[in-house]
Write a protein that holds these residues in place. Structure first.
Motif, short mmCIF file in Angstrom:
data_model
loop_
_atom_site.label_atom_id
_atom_site.label_comp_id
_atom_site.label_asym_id
_atom_site.label_seq_id
_atom_site.Cartn_x
_atom_site.Cartn_y
_atom_site.Cartn_z
N LYS A 1 3.72 -43.35 -5.42
CA LYS A 1 2.74 -42.28 -5.33
C LYS A 1 2.43 -41.74 -6.73
O LYS A 1 3.33 -41.58 -7.55
N PRO A 2 1.16 -41.45 -7.01
CA PRO A 2 0.81 -40.89 -8.32
C PRO A 2 1.51 -39.54 -8.54
O PRO A 2 1.68 -38.76 -7.60
N LEU A 3 1.90 -39.29 -9.78
CA LEU A 3 2.52 -38.02 -10.16
C LEU A 3 1.48 -37.17 -10.89
O LEU A 3 0.96 -37.58 -11.94
N ILE A 4 1.19 -36.00 -10.35
CA ILE A 4 0.19 -35.10 -10.92
C ILE A 4 0.91 -33.93 -11.60
O ILE A 4 1.64 -33.19 -10.94
N ALA A 5 0.71 -33.77 -12.90
CA ALA A 5 1.31 -32.65 -13.63
C ALA A 5 0.35 -31.47 -13.59
O ALA A 5 -0.81 -31.58 -13.99
N ILE A 6 0.83 -30.34 -13.07
CA ILE A 6 0.04 -29.11 -13.01
C ILE A 6 0.69 -28.11 -13.97
O ILE A 6 1.86 -27.76 -13.82
N ASP A 7 -0.08 -27.67 -14.93
CA ASP A 7 0.43 -26.82 -16.00
C ASP A 7 -0.12 -25.40 -15.84
O ASP A 7 -1.32 -25.18 -15.99
N ALA A 8 0.76 -24.45 -15.53
CA ALA A 8 0.37 -23.04 -15.46
C ALA A 8 0.34 -22.48 -16.88
O ALA A 8 1.38 -22.33 -17.52
N GLY A 9 -0.85 -22.18 -17.38
CA GLY A 9 -0.99 -21.75 -18.77
C GLY A 9 -0.25 -20.45 -19.07
O GLY A 9 -0.08 -19.60 -18.21
N HIS A 10 0.21 -20.35 -20.33
CA HIS A 10 0.90 -19.17 -20.86
C HIS A 10 2.21 -18.95 -20.10
O HIS A 10 2.66 -19.81 -19.36
N GLY A 11 2.84 -17.79 -20.28
CA GLY A 11 4.11 -17.53 -19.61
C GLY A 11 5.12 -16.87 -20.51
O GLY A 11 5.06 -17.00 -21.74
N GLY A 12 6.05 -16.17 -19.91
CA GLY A 12 7.09 -15.49 -20.69
C GLY A 12 6.50 -14.44 -21.61
O GLY A 12 5.71 -13.58 -21.20
N VAL A 13 6.86 -14.53 -22.86
CA VAL A 13 6.43 -13.53 -23.84
C VAL A 13 4.94 -13.65 -24.16
O VAL A 13 4.36 -12.77 -24.79
N ASP A 14 4.30 -14.71 -23.73
CA ASP A 14 2.87 -14.92 -23.94
C ASP A 14 2.13 -14.65 -22.64
O ASP A 14 2.07 -15.51 -21.77
N PRO A 15 1.54 -13.46 -22.46
CA PRO A 15 0.89 -13.13 -21.18
C PRO A 15 -0.45 -13.80 -20.99
O PRO A 15 -0.97 -13.83 -19.88
N GLY A 16 -1.05 -14.35 -22.07
CA GLY A 16 -2.40 -14.86 -21.98
C GLY A 16 -3.39 -13.73 -21.92
O GLY A 16 -3.14 -12.63 -22.43
N ALA A 17 -4.52 -13.95 -21.26
CA ALA A 17 -5.53 -12.90 -21.13
C ALA A 17 -5.02 -11.78 -20.23
O ALA A 17 -4.30 -12.02 -19.26
N ILE A 18 -5.40 -10.55 -20.56
CA ILE A 18 -5.08 -9.40 -19.72
C ILE A 18 -6.40 -8.89 -19.16
O ILE A 18 -7.30 -8.52 -19.90
N GLY A 19 -6.52 -8.91 -17.84
CA GLY A 19 -7.81 -8.66 -17.22
C GLY A 19 -7.97 -7.29 -16.61
O GLY A 19 -7.17 -6.36 -16.86
N VAL A 20 -9.01 -7.15 -15.81
CA VAL A 20 -9.32 -5.90 -15.12
C VAL A 20 -8.12 -5.46 -14.28
O VAL A 20 -7.54 -6.26 -13.54
N GLY A 21 -7.74 -4.21 -14.43
CA GLY A 21 -6.60 -3.69 -13.68
C GLY A 21 -5.26 -4.06 -14.28
O GLY A 21 -4.22 -3.82 -13.66
#
Length: 427
Positions: free
Chosen positions: A202-222
């Motif tokens: 079966k094919p292996l699909i890598a799903i990468d959740a961006g940012h994390g830990g000390v790097d929050p990424g974008a901070i949005g509404v609310g």
């Protein structure tokens, strides 16, 4: 004179000794059980993560004080980084679920606060400093008189030369400690999770959740964090793909932990992933701008917006305390060889499928398939796409990305896109 026992006397003595032995065995067993219970109790107590109860700032004429309230005492180490000025504090894994209050917006010498799991076993606090400052004091206080355990950091203003000297010395000490640690890739294996039944058929699909830990990424509404929404979306994609029975899924992270950009692709390559999809959600100044888009690799960004976004994402490692942007720029400077061009063509096919299927379910931008030099798209042998799921600066997108029903729609569209990809490119 030697006393000789008769047979009956000897048997009686043997029985007494046997009873004594049985009692001893029972006593020893009971003692061992008690000891095991005690050890288990203490092990459980020690295994419980220390909790942060709150954080606060005190601004005084000559210094700024930063205090973290804790339910247990903690060990810590720290170092300084320039350009921008930062104080980095590392601790064992702790649970920071209490709101930080007004500390994140800064005060006095401190212009901001960020924190999160840096790697398995290490929780990192980053103090952004508005100007050169030295740690004049850093210490812990035990709980007393109704007050919790505290970690106290005092910062005093300094000249740049003094800061640079202190930074160099603290970084040398940090590097000496790091040499005894396992490699970054080995550490990251603790947060990568593979799911789905079946082996290499079966094919292996890598799903990468961006940012994390000390790097929050974008901070949005609310005040919603990109890192939380990408992880929730990644888990939903994982569920939909594995439930289909057609794929295995590799999550580059399944917890709130920091991963360097190169680690993400290394995890995918090390595990033999057949596709790589990185999930993100951006934030811009225009709150009316909304919609999803899909990026694939290009050395020349398709427009200025894509170039700016790629530049911001590629420098994300600076946020975690150690500036790795030079390493990433070296990767960017390598010419794409023929093998990578084939990968780029396959990536474009995957992106086109995603655009087509996502458009049936969610709002897309007009120029949906874009090209940029994202570091996470640089695996030379894995077709890769970066999916910007929407804009957290837009109230509608921010609300939708927090909706499980919306994330389900997105995941199902991704599944259909992957199905079409493998129909054209047999596994």
């Amino acid at each position: 004179m030697v006393s000789v026992k008769t047979g009956s006397q000897a048997n009686a003595t043997t029985e007494k000794l046997s009873l004594v032995g049985q009692k001893s065995v029972r006593m020893i067993a009971a003692l061992c059980l008690s000891l095991m219970i005690c050890i288990g109790f203490f092990a459980t107590a020690n295994a419980q993560e220390t909790k942060v109860l709150g954080a606060r700032l005190g601004v005084y004429p000559d210094y700024t004080r930063f205090v973290i309230d804790l339910d247990h005492d903690v060990e810590f180490s720290y170092f300084l980084l320039p350009d921008p000025y930062r104080v980095i504090i590392d601790m064992p894994e702790i649970e920071w679920s209490a709101p930080p209050g007004k500390v994140t917006s800064g005060g006095g010498l401190i212009s901001g606060l960020r924190y999160g799991l840096f790697k398995p076993g290490t929780f990192r606090v980053v103090l952004d400093v508005a100007e050169p400052a030295l740690v004049s004091k850093i210490f812990t206080l035990p709980a007393s008189e109704g007050k919790p355990h505290r970690l106290v950091v005092d910062l005093s203003p300094a000249k740049r030369d003094a800061f640079m000297t202190a930074s160099r010395e603290s970084m040398e000490a940090y590097s000496a400690r790091s040499r005894n640690d396992t490699s970054a890739t080995e550490q990251s294996a603790d947060v990568a999770v593979e799911s789905g039944r079946g082996g290499s058929e079966k094919p292996l699909i890598a799903i990468d959740a961006g940012h994390g830990g000390v790097d929050p990424g974008a901070i949005g509404v609310g005040g919603v964090y990109e890192k939380d929404l990408t992880l929730a979306a990644a888990r939903e994609v994982e569920k939909v793909l594995t439930d289909s029975g057609r794929y295995r899924v590799l999550l580059t992270r399944d917890k709130d932990v920091f991963l360097k950009l190169r680690q993400r692709t290394e995890i995918a390559r090390k595990n033999g992933a057949d596709l790589f999809i990185s999930l993100h959600a951006d934030s811009i100044g225009n709150s009316k701008h909304r919609g999803a888009s899909v990026y694939t690799l290009s050395e020349n960004a398709s427009d200025k917006e894509a170039a700016a976004l790629a530049s911001k994402e590629n420098k994300a490692d600076v946020i975690a305390g150690i500036d790795l942007s030079e390493e990433n720029s070296l990767v960017q400077s390598i010419l794409i060889d023929l093998a990578q061009r084939e990968t780029m063509n396959l990536s474009a096919t995957l992106a086109a499928n995603m655009v087509s299927e996502l458009g049936k379910s969610i709002e897309l931008q007009r120029r949906t398939h874009r090209f940029a030099g994202f570091a996470v798209l640089k695996a030379p042998d894995i077709p890769s796409a970066l999916f910007e799921m929407g804009y957290l600066s837009n109230p509608t997108d921010a609300k939708l990305l927090q909706s499980p029903a919306h994330r389900r729609k997105v995941a199902e569209a991704v599944l259909r896109a992957i199905d079409i990809y493998f129909e054209k490119h047999k596994f």
